[in-house]
Design a protein around this motif. Structure first.
Motif, PDB file in Angstrom:
ATOM      1  N   LEU A  44       0.513  -1.463   0.153  1.00 54.96           N
ATOM      2  CA  LEU A  44      -0.101  -0.044   0.346  1.00 54.96           C
ATOM      3  C   LEU A  44       1.069   1.763   0.316  1.00 54.96           C
ATOM      4  CD1 LEU A  44      -2.213  -2.451   1.412  1.00 54.96           C
ATOM      5  CD2 LEU A  44      -3.300  -0.364   1.718  1.00 54.96           C
ATOM      6  N   THR A  45       0.374   2.841  -0.536  1.00 53.11           N
ATOM      7  CA  THR A  45       1.398   3.687  -0.770  1.00 53.11           C
ATOM      8  C   THR A  45       1.679   3.849   0.421  1.00 53.11           C
ATOM      9  OG1 THR A  45      -0.490   4.836  -1.801  1.00 53.11           O
ATOM     10  CG2 THR A  45       0.688   6.124  -0.992  1.00 53.11           C
ATOM     11  N   VAL A  88       0.338  -3.023  -5.064  1.00 54.34           N
ATOM     12  CA  VAL A  88      -1.164  -2.839  -4.483  1.00 54.34           C
ATOM     13  C   VAL A  88      -0.891  -0.956  -5.116  1.00 54.34           C
ATOM     14  CG1 VAL A  88      -2.234  -2.524  -2.148  1.00 54.34           C
ATOM     15  CG2 VAL A  88      -0.402  -4.319  -2.961  1.00 54.34           C
ATOM     16  N   SER A  89      -0.487  -0.270  -4.294  1.00 56.86           N
ATOM     17  CA  SER A  89      -0.002   0.831  -4.208  1.00 56.86           C
ATOM     18  C   SER A  89      -1.115   2.033  -5.565  1.00 56.86           C
ATOM     19  CB  SER A  89       1.015   2.623  -4.122  1.00 56.86           C
ATOM     20  OG  SER A  89       1.007   3.309  -4.161  1.00 56.86           O
ATOM     21  N   GLY A  90      -1.459   3.144  -4.936  1.00 60.51           N
ATOM     22  CA  GLY A  90      -2.329   3.254  -6.335  1.00 60.51           C
ATOM     23  C   GLY A  90      -2.019   5.016  -6.340  1.00 60.51           C
ATOM     24  N   THR A  91      -1.398   5.350  -5.757  1.00 64.85           N
ATOM     25  CA  THR A  91      -1.047   6.539  -5.642  1.00 64.85           C
ATOM     26  C   THR A  91       0.121   7.290  -7.111  1.00 64.85           C
ATOM     27  OG1 THR A  91      -1.591   7.008  -3.411  1.00 64.85           O
ATOM     28  CG2 THR A  91      -0.408   8.220  -4.108  1.00 64.85           C
ATOM     29  N   PHE A 138      -2.077   0.190 -10.391  1.00 63.85           N
ATOM     30  CA  PHE A 138      -3.241   1.176 -11.156  1.00 63.85           C
ATOM     31  C   PHE A 138      -2.557   2.694  -9.921  1.00 63.85           C
ATOM     32  CE2 PHE A 138      -5.111  -1.366  -7.363  1.00 63.85           C
ATOM     33  CZ  PHE A 138      -5.777  -0.453  -6.759  1.00 63.85           C
ATOM     34  N   LEU A 153      -5.449   5.670  -9.154  1.00 61.25           N
ATOM     35  CA  LEU A 153      -6.810   6.027  -8.417  1.00 61.25           C
ATOM     36  C   LEU A 153      -7.471   7.091 -10.368  1.00 61.25           C
ATOM     37  CD1 LEU A 153      -8.053   5.001  -6.774  1.00 61.25           C
ATOM     38  CD2 LEU A 153      -5.639   4.588  -5.980  1.00 61.25           C
ATOM     39  N   TRP A 213      -6.774   9.682   2.644  1.00 62.15           N
ATOM     40  CA  TRP A 213      -5.664   9.400   2.472  1.00 62.15           C
ATOM     41  C   TRP A 213      -4.979  10.241   1.411  1.00 62.15           C
ATOM     42  CZ3 TRP A 213      -3.511   4.192   1.472  1.00 62.15           C
ATOM     43  CH2 TRP A 213      -4.608   3.546   1.694  1.00 62.15           C
ATOM     44  N   PRO A 238      -4.143   8.370  -1.917  1.00 56.58           N
ATOM     45  CA  PRO A 238      -5.326   7.701  -2.956  1.00 56.58           C
ATOM     46  C   PRO A 238      -6.686   7.946  -3.255  1.00 56.58           C
ATOM     47  CG  PRO A 238      -4.728   5.908  -1.690  1.00 56.58           C
ATOM     48  CD  PRO A 238      -4.132   7.050  -0.920  1.00 56.58           C
ATOM     49  N   PHE A 295     -14.470   7.273  -3.388  1.00 56.63           N
ATOM     50  CA  PHE A 295     -13.664   6.057  -3.179  1.00 56.63           C
ATOM     51  C   PHE A 295     -13.663   5.828  -1.932  1.00 56.63           C
ATOM     52  CE2 PHE A 295      -9.452   5.271  -2.085  1.00 56.63           C
ATOM     53  CZ  PHE A 295      -9.014   4.597  -2.382  1.00 56.63           C
ATOM     54  N   PRO A 321     -11.036   2.484   0.345  1.00 54.75           N
ATOM     55  CA  PRO A 321      -9.751   1.399  -0.144  1.00 54.75           C
ATOM     56  C   PRO A 321     -10.860  -0.160  -0.470  1.00 54.75           C
ATOM     57  CG  PRO A 321      -9.242   2.649   1.752  1.00 54.75           C
ATOM     58  CD  PRO A 321     -10.622   2.767   1.351  1.00 54.75           C
ATOM     59  N   ALA A 322     -10.069  -0.958  -1.130  1.00 49.01           N
ATOM     60  CA  ALA A 322     -10.161  -1.949  -0.782  1.00 49.01           C
ATOM     61  C   ALA A 322     -10.552  -2.724   0.402  1.00 49.01           C
ATOM     62  CB  ALA A 322      -8.961  -2.936  -1.679  1.00 49.01           C
ATOM     63  N   ASP A 379     -12.749   0.814  -7.189  1.00 53.05           N
ATOM     64  CA  ASP A 379     -12.293  -0.314  -5.496  1.00 53.05           C
ATOM     65  C   ASP A 379     -14.408  -0.307  -4.633  1.00 53.05           C
ATOM     66  OD1 ASP A 379     -10.100   1.054  -4.616  1.00 53.05           O
ATOM     67  OD2 ASP A 379     -10.504   2.209  -6.870  1.00 53.05           O
ATOM     68  N   PHE A 399      -9.383  -7.172  -7.650  1.00 53.71           N
ATOM     69  CA  PHE A 399      -8.325  -5.970  -8.711  1.00 53.71           C
ATOM     70  C   PHE A 399      -6.821  -5.678  -7.970  1.00 53.71           C
ATOM     71  CE2 PHE A 399      -8.840  -2.178  -5.912  1.00 53.71           C
ATOM     72  CZ  PHE A 399      -9.492  -2.134  -5.075  1.00 53.71           C
ATOM     73  N   ILE A 400      -7.225  -6.079  -6.579  1.00 53.42           N
ATOM     74  CA  ILE A 400      -5.462  -6.481  -5.602  1.00 53.42           C
ATOM     75  C   ILE A 400      -4.560  -7.368  -6.202  1.00 53.42           C
ATOM     76  CG2 ILE A 400      -4.713  -6.431  -3.898  1.00 53.42           C
ATOM     77  CD1 ILE A 400      -6.154  -3.695  -3.841  1.00 53.42           C
TER      78      ILE A 400
HETATM   79  C1  PHB Z   1      -3.155   2.057  -2.258  1.00 55.00           C
HETATM   80  O1  PHB Z   1      -2.238   2.173  -1.253  1.00 55.00           O
HETATM   81  O2  PHB Z   1      -2.882   3.774  -2.833  1.00 55.00           O
HETATM   82  C2  PHB Z   1      -4.332   1.639  -2.170  1.00 55.00           C
HETATM   83  C3  PHB Z   1      -5.075   0.537  -1.549  1.00 55.00           C
HETATM   84  C4  PHB Z   1      -6.010   0.276  -2.087  1.00 55.00           C
HETATM   85  C5  PHB Z   1      -7.173   0.818  -2.714  1.00 55.00           C
HETATM   86  C6  PHB Z   1      -6.618   1.546  -3.772  1.00 55.00           C
HETATM   87  C7  PHB Z   1      -5.502   2.422  -3.236  1.00 55.00           C
HETATM   88  O3  PHB Z   1      -8.162   0.115  -3.089  1.00 55.00           O
END
Ligand code: PHB
Length: 391
Positions: A102-103, A124-127, A142, A144, A170, A172, A222, A224-225, A252, A301-302
């Protein structure tokens, strides 16, 4: 009895001797993945770990003549732990590659990967900003922004004019909101208000009530998972599923790990996402079936970030003939393209970020269970924040 103990000891020495020799000859490639197996994001860790193990089970544990050893470390969803674990993996375990989650954890590990010169796959991170933090970071997850910009464009083209955003508070969430608002405004819409929900143990009810009171035509969300199930329940408890307000968001909010238990709460919801377990390719049908058989869960998606994370490592090792130094590995990963269960994907050689299709999907029931059914494709989408920064 005594002789048996002696024999066991002798065996242990022999086995460890073999181990030392093979390590010295560099016949093993060690991959250390730092993810949350406990704590608030434990579901995410499970999905990455399951998908990575599935990949190895399907493709064997030897690549370019080297044995692959997967080491999974639990950061308990605490970024400082991720940093310490990455350090231990490099110094004590002598890993050749890292996997980041994660981010917050991926951010805290970045200087360690850079100093240690260890190629790291961000699973994982989407940032957006994460891959800027180390020249050895390559993303298979991916962003966001990638999904939220496409979502805004689709919404304004399909009649949305007044939106309220509900965002997990946070990094993302901030990026999802920023890109959504920029594109929604450009398309002639207006974001009436942006509501931020605490990340840990969220109660969405007061925010949903506030959003309802503002009477938008569209609600952009939005979470998160791991939070889609709670969100869906509170969304229908507040009567928002029958309010006429269109719920949209990045993928998500219709996480395939939660969808099977959401009943009718999310039926009709439109999202822009990079993966649906209902993606109609043969490769994906096989992936979803194998993942279900191995874990009992629906692939989400994760999970594809972990599966493709292992895929890019295997492909890179094949191309480098087993060489693992960071410049060589990251060099061959740049520009790499392959078919994922999500569709065609590639690594942008400039940003080391994933380029992938973003699909517009609507939740529908198939054989009694809700699925996000794709009906429009935006091909080869790059991260919009990095594209904007480069202009
Ligand atoms: C992230 O860690 O940036 C993150 C994790 C889960 C998500 C989206 C972003 O669903």
């Amino acid at each position: 009895m005594r002789s048996r103990i002696f024999l066991t000891a002798l065996l242990a020495v022999a086995v460890s001797g073999i181990h030392v020799r093979s390590a010295a000859a560099q016949e093993t490639v060690k991959i250390g993945i730092v993810i949350p197996m406990t704590g608030t994001s434990a579901a995410v860790g499970r999905e990455i770990s399951d998908a990575a193990k599935l990949y190895v089970a399907q493709h064997g544990n030897t690549v370019a003549g080297k044995k692959i050893e997967l080491i999974i470390k639990d950061d308990q969803s605490v970024p400082d732990n991720a940093k310490r674990l990455a350090q231990e993996l490099i110094v004590n375990d002598k890993v050749n590659l890292l996997g980041a989650g994660l981010t917050p954890s991926a951010m805290s590990m970045a200087p360690i990967a850079t100093e240690g010169k260890v190629p790291t796959v961000v699973m994982v991170s989407g940032t957006s900003v994460v891959t800027d933090r180390s020249p050895y970071y390559v993303r298979t997850s991916f962003t966001l922004g990638q999904q939220s910009g496409i979502m805004a464009d689709w919404a304004t083209k399909n009649g949305s004019k007044k939106a309220v955003s509900i965002l997990s508070d946070w990094a993302p969430g901030a990026e999802a909101g920023k890109v959504f608002e920029a594109n929604f405004t450009k398309g002639g819409g207006q974001v009436l208000e942006t509501l931020k929900v605490p990340l840990a143990n969220p109660d969405f009810s007061p925010f949903l009530q506030r959003a309802k009171d503002l009477q938008p035509d569209t609600l952009f969300v939005f979470v998160p998972a791991g939070q889609a199930g709670t969100f869906a329940r509170q969304f229908s408890e507040r009567g928002l599923d029958k309010s006429g307000i269109k719920l949209i968001g990045p993928g998500d909010i219709v996480d395939d790990d939660d969808l099977p238990t959401t009943g009718d709460a999310l039926i009709g919801v439109v999202t822009a996402g990079m993966y649906s377990a209902a993606h109609p390719s043969q490769l994906n049908k096989d992936y979803v079936a194998a993942y279900k058989k191995a874990t009992g869960h629906r692939a989400n998606f994760i999970s594809v970030g972990g599966y493709d994370g292992m895929n890019i490592i295997y492909r890179a090792l094949q191309q480098t003939n087993g060489k693992t130094d960071a410049d060589t590995v990251v060099g061959v990963m740049k520009g790499m393209q392959w078919e994922s269960p999500r569709g065609p994907i590639s690594i942008d050689p400039r940003t080391r970020d994933i380029v992938q299709n973003v699909y517009i999907r609507k939740v529908q029931k198939v054989n009694g269970e809700p699925w996000a059914i794709e009906f429009e494709t935006f091909p080869a989408v790059k991260d919009p924040l990095k594209e904007a920064a480069a202009r």
